[in-house]
Scaffold this motif. Structure first.
Motif, PDB file in Angstrom:
ATOM      1  N   ASP A 255       5.491   4.527 -11.276  1.00 52.87           N
ATOM      2  CA  ASP A 255       5.854   3.921  -9.990  1.00 52.87           C
ATOM      3  C   ASP A 255       5.279   2.517  -9.853  1.00 52.87           C
ATOM      4  O   ASP A 255       5.919   1.613  -9.294  1.00 52.87           O
ATOM      5  CB  ASP A 255       5.361   4.802  -8.840  1.00 52.87           C
ATOM      6  CG  ASP A 255       6.214   6.046  -8.660  1.00 52.87           C
ATOM      7  OD1 ASP A 255       7.328   6.081  -9.214  1.00 52.87           O
ATOM      8  OD2 ASP A 255       5.747   6.985  -7.981  1.00 52.87           O
ATOM      9  N   LEU A 256       4.065   2.323 -10.352  1.00 52.96           N
ATOM     10  CA  LEU A 256       3.457   0.994 -10.282  1.00 52.96           C
ATOM     11  C   LEU A 256       4.241  -0.019 -11.107  1.00 52.96           C
ATOM     12  O   LEU A 256       4.477  -1.155 -10.669  1.00 52.96           O
ATOM     13  CB  LEU A 256       2.004   1.064 -10.769  1.00 52.96           C
ATOM     14  CG  LEU A 256       1.039   1.866  -9.888  1.00 52.96           C
ATOM     15  CD1 LEU A 256      -0.323   1.959 -10.562  1.00 52.96           C
ATOM     16  CD2 LEU A 256       0.899   1.227  -8.511  1.00 52.96           C
ATOM     17  N   PHE A 257       4.660   0.382 -12.300  1.00 55.46           N
ATOM     18  CA  PHE A 257       5.444  -0.523 -13.144  1.00 55.46           C
ATOM     19  C   PHE A 257       6.803  -0.825 -12.505  1.00 55.46           C
ATOM     20  O   PHE A 257       7.301  -1.957 -12.561  1.00 55.46           O
ATOM     21  CB  PHE A 257       5.637   0.073 -14.540  1.00 55.46           C
ATOM     22  CG  PHE A 257       4.402  -0.001 -15.397  1.00 55.46           C
ATOM     23  CD1 PHE A 257       3.785  -1.211 -15.649  1.00 55.46           C
ATOM     24  CD2 PHE A 257       3.844   1.144 -15.954  1.00 55.46           C
ATOM     25  CE1 PHE A 257       2.644  -1.290 -16.442  1.00 55.46           C
ATOM     26  CE2 PHE A 257       2.705   1.076 -16.741  1.00 55.46           C
ATOM     27  CZ  PHE A 257       2.106  -0.134 -16.985  1.00 55.46           C
ATOM     28  N   ALA A 277      16.298   4.019 -11.894  1.00 57.43           N
ATOM     29  CA  ALA A 277      15.072   4.562 -12.494  1.00 57.43           C
ATOM     30  C   ALA A 277      14.048   4.902 -11.410  1.00 57.43           C
ATOM     31  O   ALA A 277      13.389   5.952 -11.471  1.00 57.43           O
ATOM     32  CB  ALA A 277      14.496   3.550 -13.487  1.00 57.43           C
ATOM     33  N   SER A 278      13.921   4.013 -10.426  1.00 56.85           N
ATOM     34  CA  SER A 278      12.976   4.272  -9.337  1.00 56.85           C
ATOM     35  C   SER A 278      13.391   5.499  -8.531  1.00 56.85           C
ATOM     36  O   SER A 278      12.550   6.304  -8.119  1.00 56.85           O
ATOM     37  CB  SER A 278      12.882   3.052  -8.418  1.00 56.85           C
ATOM     38  OG  SER A 278      12.401   1.930  -9.119  1.00 56.85           O
ATOM     39  N   ASP A 486      -7.545   5.425 -16.657  1.00 59.68           N
ATOM     40  CA  ASP A 486      -6.234   5.442 -17.311  1.00 59.68           C
ATOM     41  C   ASP A 486      -5.749   3.994 -17.438  1.00 59.68           C
ATOM     42  O   ASP A 486      -5.473   3.330 -16.447  1.00 59.68           O
ATOM     43  CB  ASP A 486      -5.248   6.277 -16.490  1.00 59.68           C
ATOM     44  CG  ASP A 486      -3.949   6.531 -17.233  1.00 59.68           C
ATOM     45  OD1 ASP A 486      -3.367   5.576 -17.778  1.00 59.68           O
ATOM     46  OD2 ASP A 486      -3.510   7.711 -17.259  1.00 59.68           O
ATOM     47  N   ARG A 487      -5.632   3.497 -18.677  1.00 62.36           N
ATOM     48  CA  ARG A 487      -5.281   2.098 -18.885  1.00 62.36           C
ATOM     49  C   ARG A 487      -3.873   1.775 -18.403  1.00 62.36           C
ATOM     50  O   ARG A 487      -3.606   0.653 -17.934  1.00 62.36           O
ATOM     51  CB  ARG A 487      -5.416   1.744 -20.362  1.00 62.36           C
ATOM     52  CG  ARG A 487      -6.860   1.780 -20.857  1.00 62.36           C
ATOM     53  CD  ARG A 487      -6.956   1.308 -22.294  1.00 62.36           C
ATOM     54  NE  ARG A 487      -8.359   1.305 -22.742  1.00 62.36           N
ATOM     55  CZ  ARG A 487      -8.742   0.945 -23.961  1.00 62.36           C
ATOM     56  NH1 ARG A 487      -7.827   0.565 -24.865  1.00 62.36           N
ATOM     57  NH2 ARG A 487     -10.023   0.968 -24.283  1.00 62.36           N
ATOM     58  N   ALA A 488      -2.968   2.742 -18.515  1.00 60.46           N
ATOM     59  CA  ALA A 488      -1.604   2.493 -18.058  1.00 60.46           C
ATOM     60  C   ALA A 488      -1.588   2.242 -16.548  1.00 60.46           C
ATOM     61  O   ALA A 488      -0.871   1.359 -16.052  1.00 60.46           O
ATOM     62  CB  ALA A 488      -0.704   3.686 -18.402  1.00 60.46           C
ATOM     63  N   ILE A 489      -2.386   3.002 -15.819  1.00 63.55           N
ATOM     64  CA  ILE A 489      -2.457   2.813 -14.365  1.00 63.55           C
ATOM     65  C   ILE A 489      -3.097   1.462 -14.043  1.00 63.55           C
ATOM     66  O   ILE A 489      -2.663   0.740 -13.137  1.00 63.55           O
ATOM     67  CB  ILE A 489      -3.225   3.961 -13.711  1.00 63.55           C
ATOM     68  CG1 ILE A 489      -2.403   5.252 -13.787  1.00 63.55           C
ATOM     69  CG2 ILE A 489      -3.574   3.648 -12.254  1.00 63.55           C
ATOM     70  CD1 ILE A 489      -3.083   6.455 -13.186  1.00 63.55           C
ATOM     71  N   LEU A 490      -4.141   1.087 -14.793  1.00 68.69           N
ATOM     72  CA  LEU A 490      -4.773  -0.212 -14.566  1.00 68.69           C
ATOM     73  C   LEU A 490      -3.782  -1.351 -14.779  1.00 68.69           C
ATOM     74  O   LEU A 490      -3.716  -2.305 -13.985  1.00 68.69           O
ATOM     75  CB  LEU A 490      -5.975  -0.377 -15.499  1.00 68.69           C
ATOM     76  CG  LEU A 490      -7.251   0.387 -15.146  1.00 68.69           C
ATOM     77  CD1 LEU A 490      -8.318   0.117 -16.194  1.00 68.69           C
ATOM     78  CD2 LEU A 490      -7.757  -0.010 -13.763  1.00 68.69           C
ATOM     79  N   GLN A 491      -2.995  -1.255 -15.846  1.00 72.72           N
ATOM     80  CA  GLN A 491      -2.017  -2.315 -16.112  1.00 72.72           C
ATOM     81  C   GLN A 491      -0.947  -2.362 -15.022  1.00 72.72           C
ATOM     82  O   GLN A 491      -0.545  -3.435 -14.568  1.00 72.72           O
ATOM     83  CB  GLN A 491      -1.366  -2.076 -17.477  1.00 72.72           C
ATOM     84  CG  GLN A 491      -2.347  -2.221 -18.639  1.00 72.72           C
ATOM     85  CD  GLN A 491      -1.726  -1.816 -19.962  1.00 72.72           C
ATOM     86  OE1 GLN A 491      -0.546  -1.468 -20.031  1.00 72.72           O
ATOM     87  NE2 GLN A 491      -2.525  -1.840 -21.026  1.00 72.72           N
ATOM     88  N   GLY A 492      -0.488  -1.151 -14.611  1.00 71.19           N
ATOM     89  CA  GLY A 492       0.509  -1.120 -13.547  1.00 71.19           C
ATOM     90  C   GLY A 492      -0.038  -1.682 -12.249  1.00 71.19           C
ATOM     91  O   GLY A 492       0.661  -2.421 -11.531  1.00 71.19           O
TER      92      GLY A 492
END
Length: 601
Positions: A255-257, A277-278, A486-492
């Motif tokens: 969702d962040l991305f 997609a959203s 979680d790195r993916a969440i940080l990036q998002g």
């Protein structure tokens, strides 16, 4: 005589223990327990009648003979009383209980008592005396008739008592001969109907005990099946609750991305694909949320917090929130707000019920509209949600509140949900003590209603009791700190927050964040955002405490987590931090950041 032989055979068979016939064993043991339970009445009554009989014969029969006869009754009653006491003691201890032996021990005592009573016809009855003959005959025949009920649980004990008592009397008349012969024959005949009655009573007792035990076994089996079902349901709920955090993590990052990409894509086709997609991501989040709600309700991790709430603002909030969904389908949504009235309920949970009912009505209505109205009746506010959908068949109404039950979705189209909305309505209504009902006509539509208790003291009801929706404000220029392992969440998060014009500092742990703050002279963050569960058993609350200690002032903080345990949210609320459940929508996050920064300013 065939009935007597059958009864004796049944008694003997029931008294023989068999490992494969536990029900017969239990029935037989219960019959003998009833038999011994009559001991006080049998012995007490027998001794009393013996004394009365001796008194009536005292003038014509030897005093010493009567005294010895009564003394034997007392001695026998004492022995049988001790035997009964040992029986009950052994039964309570549950060890060494051989019921068959106890049954025949009782029968032996009954037989001795019968012989003792029958001896009265030979020792104390003068056939030349009409009064003595009548007294002895009436006493013996009366004792035989009276003992049927107490000895019927084990027919051999009745025969052991009645046949010596009545037989010895009949034999005395037959020996005397003459006119007494007919009385002797009638005495023998008298035993037969009494025996038949004892056999019938025995069968009634046995069938009653057997039905009771069968009912107990059936109830125990039903209870066991219900407990197994409840355990399976709780296991399912615990499983869903346990995996919820791991399921929410990638969905939250996704969702962040999506939110960060939305601000960067310019072409219409790209925007359309991202919107699809959203939409799929949001649908998945809603389904996951429903599963988690079912898990929370089933495991008892949601506690209602009822208070006095004005009804009109609550209904307005719910309908305003759901109106965009109705507008998308071209449906007319109307609401008839009550002019006054307050209800005693948990506003958050009641809103959940109404949202689910409205969502259900909108989803199944293709043309026409949805109407929300309220009727006040007998201390209850009945909130009704009408729709002009296809309606529900009468035979399907009992099942629509079951989990995963959907009438018109055999292909399991995800656009129509999981079939959990009404199941949640039923659970929440039961939790709140509210009454739900439904009526429907095929081709005309349906009406779902929830009855909420009205508040007796309207003056206690203030409009501020209902949560108001906040408009998201501008958050550009804010300095935000984000902590998540979680790195993916940080990036998002970084991409989304930067697209809003925020300055962002990222860290995977509290130690890493403190090291960065110590090394560089960062200003106090406007808001600290942290995941609740971090590596090494640490929590976001510990990070908040450490950051506030570093700057020496309070720092507004948001705790984001996929946990569904209410204890976690309670801990967060007690610290004054804001709590958000994963996956978090971008507009909700933006609104919270704006509120916290404005409050701090």
């Amino acid at each position: 005589m065939g009935q007597i032989e059958t009864s004796l055979h049944q008694s003997k068979k029931a008294s023989e223990y068999s490992g494969s016939d536990s029900l017969d064993e239990r029935v037989f043991a219960e019959r003998i327990h009833i038999l011994y339970g009559h001991t006080p009445v049998v012995l007490g009554g027998g001794v009393f009648v013996a004394f009365v009989t001796a008194a009536m014969l005292w003038a014509t029969v030897s005093h010493s003979l009567l005294a010895q006869w009564v003394g034997l009754h007392l001695l026998l009653a004492l022995i049988r009383g001790i035997l009964a006491k040992v029986y009950f003691s052994t039964r309570r201890s549950g060890t060494g209980m051989r019921v068959r032996h106890w049954a025949w021990a009782y029968t032996v005592g009954a037989g001795i008592s019968g012989v003792l009573w029958g001896s009265l016809a030979w020792l104390a009855m003068d056939t030349a005396s009409l009064s003595d003959t009548m007294i002895v005959s009436l006493v013996l025949f009366g004792m035989i008739a009276a003992c049927i009920g107490s000895h019927a649980p084990f027919v051999p004990s009745f025969i052991a008592y009645a046949y010596p008592a009545g037989g010895m009397l009949a034999l005395r008349f037959l020996v005397e001969g003459g006119s007494l012969t007919l009385i002797g024959i009638l005495g023998i005949v008298f035993l037969l109907p009494n025996t038949m009655y004892a056999v019938n009573l025995f069968r009634t007792i046995q069938e009653s005990i057997a039905r009771r035990f069968e009912r107990e076994v059936l109830l125990a089996d039903v209870q066991e099946k219900r407990e197994e079902s409840e355990r399976a349901n709780l296991d399912k709920s615990r499983f869903l609750a346990a995996v919820s955090h791991d399921l929410r993590q990638p969905l939250h990052a996704l969702d962040l991305f999506h939110s960060s990409l939305k601000a960067r894509l310019e072409h219409e086709d790209e925007q359309r694909l991202l919107g699809l997609a959203s939409h799929s991501s949001q649908a998945l989040g809603e389904m996951l949320g429903e599963l988690m709600d079912i898990a929370r309700f089933d495991t008892g991790k949601v506690t209602p917090e009822p208070r006095i709430v004005p009804l009109a603002p609550l209904l307005r909030d719910c309908t305003d929130e759901m109106r965009p969904l109705a507008d998308e389908k071209g449906l007319d949504m109307r609401v008839r707000l009550p002019r006054k009235g307050c209800v005693d309920t948990d506003p958050v949970l009641l809103k959940r019920i109404l949202r689910n009912l409205l969502s259900n009505a909108i989803r199944h209505t293709e043309s026409g509209g949805v109407l929300v109205s309220t009727r006040m009746r007998d201390g209850w506010a009945c909130i009704e949600v009408y729709d002009t959908g296809p309606g529900i068949a009468k035979e399907q109404l009992p099942y629509i509140f079951d989990e995963f039950y959907q009438i018109d979705n055999p292909e399991r189209d995800r656009e129509k949900g999981l079939g959990l909305g009404l199941a949640i309505v039923r659970r929440v209504s039961k939790m709140l003590g509210h009454r739900i009902a439904v009526r429907s006509r095929l081709g005309r539509g349906s009406c779902f209603s929830v009855a909420v208790p009205l508040c007796a003291v309207a003056e206690q009801c203030q409009p501020g009791d209902v949560e108001e929706l906040f408009d998201a404000a501008d958050v550009s220029g804010l300095f935000l700190v984000v902590v998540d392992d979680d790195r993916a969440i940080l990036q998002g998060m970084r991409e989304l927050l930067r697209s809003w014009g925020c300055e962002v500092l990222l860290a995977e742990s509290g130690a890493e964040l403190l090291a960065e703050l110590t090394t560089h002279e960062y200003p106090r963050p406007d808001v600290l955002i942290s995941d609740y569960r971090l590596r090494g058993g640490h929590t976001g609350l510990e990070v908040v405490s450490a950051v506030q200690a570093h700057f020496g002032v309070a720092v507004p903080a948001v705790i984001i987590s996929g946990d569904v345990h209410p204890e976690v949210q309670k801990q967060v609320d007690q610290t004054g931090c804001c709590w958000l459940q994963k996956p978090v929508q971008d507009d909700e996050l933006k609104r919270v950041l704006a509120e916290l920064s404005q409050a701090a300013a």
